[in-house]
Design a protein around this motif. Sequence first.
Motif, PDB file in Angstrom:
ATOM      1  N   GLN A  83      22.177  73.948  21.540  1.00  0.00           N
ATOM      2  CA  GLN A  83      23.369  73.449  20.875  1.00  0.00           C
ATOM      3  C   GLN A  83      23.216  73.586  19.370  1.00  0.00           C
ATOM      4  OE1 GLN A  83      20.892  71.201  20.821  1.00  0.00           O
ATOM      5  NE2 GLN A  83      21.401  70.187  18.898  1.00  0.00           N
ATOM      6  N   HIS A  84      24.381  73.595  18.682  1.00  0.00           N
ATOM      7  CA  HIS A  84      24.391  73.582  17.217  1.00  0.00           C
ATOM      8  C   HIS A  84      25.055  72.300  16.715  1.00  0.00           C
ATOM      9  CE1 HIS A  84      24.116  76.199  13.476  1.00  0.00           C
ATOM     10  NE2 HIS A  84      24.735  75.118  13.016  1.00  0.00           N
ATOM     11  N   THR A  85      25.368  71.402  17.600  1.00  0.00           N
ATOM     12  CA  THR A  85      26.018  70.149  17.237  1.00  0.00           C
ATOM     13  C   THR A  85      24.965  69.102  16.856  1.00  0.00           C
ATOM     14  OG1 THR A  85      26.079  69.618  19.596  1.00  0.00           O
ATOM     15  CG2 THR A  85      28.067  70.561  18.615  1.00  0.00           C
ATOM     16  N   ASN A  86      25.456  67.940  16.402  1.00  0.00           N
ATOM     17  CA  ASN A  86      24.571  66.961  15.773  1.00  0.00           C
ATOM     18  C   ASN A  86      24.110  65.837  16.687  1.00  0.00           C
ATOM     19  OD1 ASN A  86      25.201  68.507  13.582  1.00  0.00           O
ATOM     20  ND2 ASN A  86      26.370  66.945  12.500  1.00  0.00           N
ATOM     21  N   THR A  87      24.261  66.000  17.988  1.00  0.00           N
ATOM     22  CA  THR A  87      23.901  64.924  18.904  1.00  0.00           C
ATOM     23  C   THR A  87      22.790  65.368  19.864  1.00  0.00           C
ATOM     24  OG1 THR A  87      25.299  65.394  20.844  1.00  0.00           O
ATOM     25  CG2 THR A  87      26.379  64.428  18.917  1.00  0.00           C
ATOM     26  N   SER A  88      22.281  64.412  20.610  1.00  0.00           N
ATOM     27  CA  SER A  88      21.276  64.704  21.641  1.00  0.00           C
ATOM     28  C   SER A  88      21.905  64.766  23.030  1.00  0.00           C
ATOM     29  CB  SER A  88      20.196  63.619  21.623  1.00  0.00           C
ATOM     30  OG  SER A  88      20.757  62.342  21.899  1.00  0.00           O
ATOM     31  N   ALA A  89      23.245  64.790  23.082  1.00  0.00           N
ATOM     32  CA  ALA A  89      23.950  64.720  24.363  1.00  0.00           C
ATOM     33  C   ALA A  89      23.676  65.930  25.244  1.00  0.00           C
ATOM     34  CB  ALA A  89      25.449  64.565  24.123  1.00  0.00           C
ATOM     35  N   VAL A  90      23.546  67.106  24.654  1.00  0.00           N
ATOM     36  CA  VAL A  90      23.277  68.310  25.452  1.00  0.00           C
ATOM     37  C   VAL A  90      21.899  68.208  26.089  1.00  0.00           C
ATOM     38  CG1 VAL A  90      22.924  70.811  25.343  1.00  0.00           C
ATOM     39  CG2 VAL A  90      24.841  69.763  24.110  1.00  0.00           C
ATOM     40  N   ALA A  91      20.914  67.744  25.326  1.00  0.00           N
ATOM     41  CA  ALA A  91      19.567  67.569  25.867  1.00  0.00           C
ATOM     42  C   ALA A  91      19.566  66.546  26.998  1.00  0.00           C
ATOM     43  CB  ALA A  91      18.606  67.141  24.757  1.00  0.00           C
ATOM     44  N   SER A  92      20.305  65.468  26.815  1.00  0.00           N
ATOM     45  CA  SER A  92      20.382  64.432  27.851  1.00  0.00           C
ATOM     46  C   SER A  92      21.039  64.965  29.122  1.00  0.00           C
ATOM     47  CB  SER A  92      21.168  63.223  27.334  1.00  0.00           C
ATOM     48  OG  SER A  92      20.493  62.597  26.267  1.00  0.00           O
ATOM     49  N   ALA A  93      22.082  65.791  28.937  1.00  0.00           N
ATOM     50  CA  ALA A  93      22.771  66.361  30.095  1.00  0.00           C
ATOM     51  C   ALA A  93      21.857  67.304  30.858  1.00  0.00           C
ATOM     52  CB  ALA A  93      24.034  67.089  29.640  1.00  0.00           C
ATOM     53  N   ALA A  94      21.071  68.091  30.126  1.00  0.00           N
ATOM     54  CA  ALA A  94      20.121  68.997  30.777  1.00  0.00           C
ATOM     55  C   ALA A  94      19.076  68.212  31.555  1.00  0.00           C
ATOM     56  CB  ALA A  94      19.453  69.883  29.732  1.00  0.00           C
ATOM     57  N   GLU A  95      18.622  67.119  30.978  1.00  0.00           N
ATOM     58  CA  GLU A  95      17.628  66.274  31.639  1.00  0.00           C
ATOM     59  C   GLU A  95      18.198  65.694  32.938  1.00  0.00           C
ATOM     60  OE1 GLU A  95      13.912  64.172  32.010  1.00  0.00           O
ATOM     61  OE2 GLU A  95      14.525  65.811  30.694  1.00  0.00           O
ATOM     62  N   SER A  96      19.424  65.210  32.879  1.00  0.00           N
ATOM     63  CA  SER A  96      20.047  64.602  34.061  1.00  0.00           C
ATOM     64  C   SER A  96      20.274  65.608  35.176  1.00  0.00           C
ATOM     65  CB  SER A  96      21.391  63.960  33.673  1.00  0.00           C
ATOM     66  OG  SER A  96      21.196  62.916  32.738  1.00  0.00           O
ATOM     67  N   ALA A  97      20.538  66.869  34.773  1.00  0.00           N
ATOM     68  CA  ALA A  97      20.845  67.893  35.771  1.00  0.00           C
ATOM     69  C   ALA A  97      19.617  68.659  36.234  1.00  0.00           C
ATOM     70  CB  ALA A  97      21.872  68.868  35.197  1.00  0.00           C
ATOM     71  N   GLY A  98      18.457  68.343  35.689  1.00  0.00           N
ATOM     72  CA  GLY A  98      17.248  69.051  36.064  1.00  0.00           C
ATOM     73  C   GLY A  98      17.192  70.477  35.537  1.00  0.00           C
ATOM     74  N   LYS A  99      17.849  70.726  34.398  1.00  0.00           N
ATOM     75  CA  LYS A  99      17.850  72.055  33.779  1.00  0.00           C
ATOM     76  C   LYS A  99      16.911  72.073  32.575  1.00  0.00           C
ATOM     77  CE  LYS A  99      20.911  73.326  36.767  1.00  0.00           C
ATOM     78  NZ  LYS A  99      20.569  74.240  37.895  1.00  0.00           N
ATOM     79  N   MET A 100      16.914  73.171  31.853  1.00  0.00           N
ATOM     80  CA  MET A 100      16.048  73.309  30.677  1.00  0.00           C
ATOM     81  C   MET A 100      16.883  73.298  29.402  1.00  0.00           C
ATOM     82  SD  MET A 100      13.393  76.255  32.078  1.00  0.00           S
ATOM     83  CE  MET A 100      14.673  77.216  32.921  1.00  0.00           C
ATOM     84  N   VAL A 101      16.260  72.902  28.291  1.00  0.00           N
ATOM     85  CA  VAL A 101      16.980  72.849  27.021  1.00  0.00           C
ATOM     86  C   VAL A 101      16.029  73.171  25.870  1.00  0.00           C
ATOM     87  CG1 VAL A 101      16.573  70.361  26.664  1.00  0.00           C
ATOM     88  CG2 VAL A 101      18.576  71.454  25.614  1.00  0.00           C
ATOM     89  N   ILE A 102      16.574  73.858  24.877  1.00  0.00           N
ATOM     90  CA  ILE A 102      15.869  74.066  23.604  1.00  0.00           C
ATOM     91  C   ILE A 102      16.738  73.426  22.529  1.00  0.00           C
ATOM     92  CG2 ILE A 102      14.921  75.724  21.958  1.00  0.00           C
ATOM     93  CD1 ILE A 102      14.546  77.691  24.214  1.00  0.00           C
ATOM     94  N   PRO A 103      16.481  72.162  22.190  1.00  0.00           N
ATOM     95  CA  PRO A 103      17.321  71.459  21.215  1.00  0.00           C
ATOM     96  C   PRO A 103      17.206  72.069  19.823  1.00  0.00           C
ATOM     97  CG  PRO A 103      15.976  69.927  22.479  1.00  0.00           C
ATOM     98  CD  PRO A 103      15.433  71.296  22.726  1.00  0.00           C
ATOM     99  N   TYR A 104      18.229  71.790  19.039  1.00  0.00           N
ATOM    100  CA  TYR A 104      18.324  72.256  17.658  1.00  0.00           C
ATOM    101  C   TYR A 104      18.395  71.051  16.730  1.00  0.00           C
ATOM    102  CZ  TYR A 104      20.582  74.423  13.557  1.00  0.00           C
ATOM    103  OH  TYR A 104      20.911  74.840  12.294  1.00  0.00           O
TER     104      TYR A 104
END
Length: 412
Positions: free
Chosen positions: A269-290
């Motif tokens: 993501q390029h946005t200012n929140t941790s919501a994308v990382a949290s969504a990936a965690e809940s769905a059992g996916k992977m994330v590279i936060p920014y």
Amino acid sequence: MDSTEYAGFSWKTFYSALTCGLTFITVEINVRTSLKLVAAVAALASVFALSGCDDKKGDASKPADAAKPAAAQKADAKEPLKVGFVYVAPIADVGYTKQHDLGRLYAIEQVGKDKVTTTFVENVPETADAERVIRQMVNDGNKLIFGTSFGYMNYMQKLAKEYPDVKFEHATGYKTAPNMTTYNIRFYEGRYLAGMLAGGATKSNIIGYVAPFPIPEVLQGINAFTLGAKSINPNIQVKVIWTNAWYDPPKDTDSAKTLIGQGADVLTQHTNTSAVASAAESAGKMVIPYNSNMKSVAPNAQIAALVLNWGPYYAKKMQQAVDGKWDKTPVWMHYSDGALSLEGITDKVPADVVKKMEEVKAKLVKGEFHPFTGPIKDNEGKETLKSGDVMNDKDLSTMNYYVDGVIGKVPN
């Protein structure tokens, strides 16, 4: 008459007050003056006497400071520089604004609490509210002001013209003034490296990207990430959802869920929140936060984090202002400047991919590699950069297309 006292009134004290250089109305008094009038005059004389006058008259030809004790003048010279920060989002535990605030705190420690004092206002929208907030900072005595979001640009340039004795620093923009400069980080350098890791980790060959606004800075990131991913896995696709907001956790969550529903198994993501990382965690996916390391909210999903470091720049510019040597030259920092870093790479990324990434990073740091090196085509097949050519800063700063591998069209 100097030694005469009448009803507790000292003419000597009164005369001394009259000679302090203050402007007042002369009052004539004779011996038949009533006690009440004399008492009133005595009170007036006391006011003058208590106003700081003494028996020694100042030299009117010298500046007011010349009459000050040396210790007082020295104290004035050490008055801390007031520095203001304007943040587009709240200071959360992680995210873009958090990294700027960590930079502010770092700079205070480096420059010294006796040299600078800082204030900040968070969650300031990119509207006329930004002008109001910045103007108030000026009125509060701040002489160096950092605006940390693209949308503050026009307001800051306007105020820079109104307040030439204040220094303005604008993050991620391009407009300047004699007392206003810009600063930014070449995010695309780190994005390319992060894309390599994502390209090696994905199993579905679909990567999801949550983006705020289609400005050149964001498009650079999307395209560099895609180019990095394709250098490892030519079959990948990058799907983008635009939120039209820097900070909107519900939108970020919904966007992440939509991308996961479209087959993405790695998100960024390029946005200012941790919501994308949290969504990936809940769905059992992977994330590279920014922006920040988000291991705290995505302990299993995070496979690496691209972290921004504004502290050294803030310390440098505060010190310049304190020393009276503020430099208005625009700055666009590199990975090699320590302005960003990849952290916490996990074993979900194949070891050979990590090794390739490290090799590319070493070349990038030495200036031997540029993420936007031709041949490059947009996602409609048009050549945007010839083989062997390196994209210049002007073209980077006006980027308005997707490279091959990104699905869809850039919004107007």
